[in-house]
Write a protein that holds these residues in place. Structure first.
Motif, PDB file in Angstrom:
ATOM      1  N   UNK A 303     -15.411 -10.103 -12.914  1.00  0.00           N
ATOM      2  CA  UNK A 303     -15.120  -8.810 -13.323  1.00  0.00           C
ATOM      3  C   UNK A 303     -15.480  -7.877 -12.145  1.00  0.00           C
ATOM      4  N   UNK A 304     -15.115  -8.295 -11.011  1.00  0.00           N
ATOM      5  CA  UNK A 304     -15.183  -7.434 -10.070  1.00  0.00           C
ATOM      6  C   UNK A 304     -13.645  -6.725  -9.821  1.00  0.00           C
ATOM      7  N   UNK A 305     -13.717  -5.760  -9.101  1.00  0.00           N
ATOM      8  CA  UNK A 305     -12.184  -5.030  -8.812  1.00  0.00           C
ATOM      9  C   UNK A 305     -11.868  -4.940  -7.304  1.00  0.00           C
ATOM     10  N   UNK A 306     -10.724  -5.072  -7.155  1.00  0.00           N
ATOM     11  CA  UNK A 306     -10.381  -4.902  -5.750  1.00  0.00           C
ATOM     12  C   UNK A 306     -10.078  -3.338  -5.471  1.00  0.00           C
ATOM     13  N   UNK A 307     -10.147  -2.726  -4.264  1.00  0.00           N
ATOM     14  CA  UNK A 307      -9.612  -1.329  -3.971  1.00  0.00           C
ATOM     15  C   UNK A 307      -8.140  -1.393  -4.283  1.00  0.00           C
ATOM     16  N   UNK A 308      -7.606  -0.333  -5.041  1.00  0.00           N
ATOM     17  CA  UNK A 308      -6.339  -0.228  -5.010  1.00  0.00           C
ATOM     18  C   UNK A 308      -5.330  -0.076  -3.894  1.00  0.00           C
ATOM     19  N   UNK A 309      -6.180   0.698  -2.925  1.00  0.00           N
ATOM     20  CA  UNK A 309      -5.406   0.948  -1.646  1.00  0.00           C
ATOM     21  C   UNK A 309      -5.358  -0.342  -0.848  1.00  0.00           C
ATOM     22  N   UNK A 310      -6.270  -1.405  -1.042  1.00  0.00           N
ATOM     23  CA  UNK A 310      -6.128  -2.607  -0.161  1.00  0.00           C
ATOM     24  C   UNK A 310      -4.817  -3.318  -0.928  1.00  0.00           C
ATOM     25  N   UNK A 311      -4.769  -3.332  -2.229  1.00  0.00           N
ATOM     26  CA  UNK A 311      -3.575  -4.203  -2.784  1.00  0.00           C
ATOM     27  C   UNK A 311      -2.409  -3.529  -2.220  1.00  0.00           C
ATOM     28  N   UNK A 312      -2.107  -2.129  -2.412  1.00  0.00           N
ATOM     29  CA  UNK A 312      -0.912  -1.567  -1.752  1.00  0.00           C
ATOM     30  C   UNK A 312      -0.777  -1.850  -0.320  1.00  0.00           C
ATOM     31  N   UNK A 313      -1.753  -1.881   0.131  1.00  0.00           N
ATOM     32  CA  UNK A 313      -1.582  -1.915   1.926  1.00  0.00           C
ATOM     33  C   UNK A 313      -1.076  -3.562   2.005  1.00  0.00           C
ATOM     34  N   UNK A 314      -1.748  -4.840   1.288  1.00  0.00           N
ATOM     35  CA  UNK A 314      -1.323  -5.922   1.480  1.00  0.00           C
ATOM     36  C   UNK A 314       0.165  -6.019   0.941  1.00  0.00           C
ATOM     37  N   UNK A 315       0.710  -5.375   0.169  1.00  0.00           N
ATOM     38  CA  UNK A 315       2.093  -5.280  -0.109  1.00  0.00           C
ATOM     39  C   UNK A 315       2.828  -4.748   0.906  1.00  0.00           C
ATOM     40  N   UNK A 316       2.246  -3.371   1.362  1.00  0.00           N
ATOM     41  CA  UNK A 316       3.161  -2.517   2.398  1.00  0.00           C
ATOM     42  C   UNK A 316       3.321  -2.997   3.743  1.00  0.00           C
ATOM     43  N   UNK A 317       2.070  -3.420   4.279  1.00  0.00           N
ATOM     44  CA  UNK A 317       1.950  -3.867   5.720  1.00  0.00           C
ATOM     45  C   UNK A 317       3.274  -4.722   6.177  1.00  0.00           C
ATOM     46  N   UNK A 318       3.229  -5.821   5.440  1.00  0.00           N
ATOM     47  CA  UNK A 318       4.282  -6.578   5.888  1.00  0.00           C
ATOM     48  C   UNK A 318       5.815  -5.993   5.971  1.00  0.00           C
ATOM     49  N   UNK A 319       6.115  -5.347   4.952  1.00  0.00           N
ATOM     50  CA  UNK A 319       7.355  -4.576   4.657  1.00  0.00           C
ATOM     51  C   UNK A 319       7.367  -3.480   5.691  1.00  0.00           C
ATOM     52  N   UNK A 320       6.422  -2.908   6.249  1.00  0.00           N
ATOM     53  CA  UNK A 320       6.483  -1.803   7.438  1.00  0.00           C
ATOM     54  C   UNK A 320       6.819  -2.952   8.718  1.00  0.00           C
ATOM     55  N   UNK A 321       6.336  -3.953   8.977  1.00  0.00           N
ATOM     56  CA  UNK A 321       6.544  -4.673   9.868  1.00  0.00           C
ATOM     57  C   UNK A 321       8.153  -5.159  10.037  1.00  0.00           C
ATOM     58  N   UNK A 322       8.484  -5.676   8.875  1.00  0.00           N
ATOM     59  CA  UNK A 322      10.002  -5.796   8.943  1.00  0.00           C
ATOM     60  C   UNK A 322      10.836  -4.644   9.097  1.00  0.00           C
ATOM     61  N   UNK A 323      10.749  -3.473   8.463  1.00  0.00           N
ATOM     62  CA  UNK A 323      11.466  -2.282   8.915  1.00  0.00           C
ATOM     63  C   UNK A 323      11.348  -2.113  10.258  1.00  0.00           C
ATOM     64  N   UNK A 324      10.153  -2.231  10.908  1.00  0.00           N
ATOM     65  CA  UNK A 324       9.818  -2.012  12.181  1.00  0.00           C
ATOM     66  C   UNK A 324      10.772  -2.839  13.000  1.00  0.00           C
ATOM     67  N   UNK A 325      10.816  -3.951  12.861  1.00  0.00           N
ATOM     68  CA  UNK A 325      11.743  -4.757  13.613  1.00  0.00           C
ATOM     69  C   UNK A 325      13.107  -4.524  13.406  1.00  0.00           C
ATOM     70  N   UNK A 326      13.547  -4.194  12.325  1.00  0.00           N
ATOM     71  CA  UNK A 326      15.046  -3.911  12.103  1.00  0.00           C
ATOM     72  C   UNK A 326      15.596  -2.668  12.802  1.00  0.00           C
ATOM     73  N   UNK A 327      14.288  -1.859  13.075  1.00  0.00           N
ATOM     74  CA  UNK A 327      14.751  -0.595  13.825  1.00  0.00           C
ATOM     75  C   UNK A 327      14.829  -0.850  15.358  1.00  0.00           C
ATOM     76  N   UNK A 328      14.517  -2.009  15.871  1.00  0.00           N
ATOM     77  CA  UNK A 328      14.597  -2.246  17.248  1.00  0.00           C
ATOM     78  C   UNK A 328      16.121  -2.260  17.884  1.00  0.00           C
TER      79      UNK A 328
END
Length: 328
Positions: A303-328
């Motif tokens: 019945x516990x809940x994860x922080x919503x910001x943690x869930x979006x960060x788990x989804x967003x951080x890998x995406x950010x790193x991929x975009x950063x690599x594409x910009x090199x």
């Protein structure tokens, strides 16, 4: 190249509706779609009616509004700065808004006014980041890379200010503030939904009205100036409207990062490019993403809940790193 067609909009709308139904039906106590419909029609037992109408429906609507605000804010910042990594959280806008919101809480201001103080904090953060970037650029032009770095520094400075503000409060207050800063829509009420809805409607309507001007800004500062656009005024206008949307979400649900980064890329993957279409697409995708993330946060370890910001960060951080690599 993908060309967006009418069926894209239908699929997006149906997917959003399906996620909303799941968001209302699933949780610690799971309900069937018929029970949800009966509760909405006021024909369900009192306990079911309370779960649906008082607890889960305002939570789903609040999450959808947060997604609309962050998605439209992110696409505006990316278009204005011509940078696919721009978003409120990374530019320090959310951090500045958090300082204003925490100050409002500690001063005992009505929650409906928290977005205004959060907007003041976000506005100061935006102007500070723009000032640093413009000062480091050539001939008064905005250096986008410096702007992103300045945003990160402003965000870190905002976190330090929040810690100072919370230094002398009770442990319970600190615990609540830390949970809020991690992002959550668990305390959603219809009152919160009402005032956030007003801020989101005003901010999005403003951005839609100035969407053609933002389309011109995407051509570059020199080209936009050549077409008669006051670049500095138009940029400041787009930034402040984006800051208002981000600030309102921070006041309502805390810090929820990376939604403004991911959503515009998803919209462009469906062939959207003009700013008005992007705003509509990002509103639907952002709402769907945040409602789905909140549902995930509730059902992963019940019945516990994860922080919503943690869930979006788990989804967003890998995406950010991929975009950063594409910009090199």
């Amino acid at each position: 190249m993908i060309v967006h067609r009418a069926w894209h909009w239908w699929i997006g709308t149906l997917l959003f509706g399906a996620v909303c139904v799941l968001g209302v039906a699933l949780g610690t106590v799971s309900l069937s779609p018929m029970q949800v419909l009966a509760a909405l029609a006021n024909h369900a037992p009192a306990a079911v009616h309370s779960i649906v109408v008082t607890l889960r429906l305002p939570r789903v609507v609040l999450a959808a509004l947060v997604g609309v605000a962050l998605g439209t804010s992110g696409t505006t910042l990316q278009a204005t700065l011509r940078n696919p990594l721009a978003e409120p959280y990374l530019l320090g806008v959310s951090g500045g808004a958090a300082v204003g919101a925490v100050a409002a809480m500690m001063l005992g201001v009505s929650s409906a006014l928290w977005p205004l103080l959060a907007f003041v904090g976000a506005g100061v953060a935006v102007l500070l980041a723009i000032g640093v970037a413009r000062g480091a650029g050539r001939s008064g032009h905005t250096d986008v890379r410096v702007l992103l770095m300045a945003g990160v520094v402003v965000g870190a400075f905002a976190n330090a200010l929040i810690m100072i503000l919370l230094a002398n409060v009770s442990p319970n207050t600190i615990r609540g503030a830390l949970w809020w800063m991690m992002g959550s829509v668990a305390d959603a009420t219809w009152y919160t939904v009402a005032w956030l809805g007003l801020y989101v409607a005003a901010g999005v309507a403003y951005l839609v009205a100035y969407a053609p001007e933002i389309d011109v800004l995407t051509l570059g500062e020199d080209s936009a100036a050549g077409l008669g656009v006051d670049v500095h005024r138009a940029t400041r206008r787009a930034f402040l409207a984006s800051a208002l949307l981000a600030a309102a979400t921070v006041a309502a649900a805390g810090l929820i990062g990376f939604v403004g980064l991911v959503v515009p890329h998803m919209a462009r993957a469906f062939g959207l490019s003009r700013q008005r279409a992007m705003l509509a697409g990002c509103a639907i995708i952002g709402a769907t993403l945040v409602v789905a993330s909140d549902l995930l946060a509730r059902v992963v370890i019940p019945p516990s809940e994860l922080p919503l910001g943690a869930v979006t960060a788990v989804l967003g951080v890998p995406f950010f790193l991929i975009q950063l690599r594409r910009m090199r």
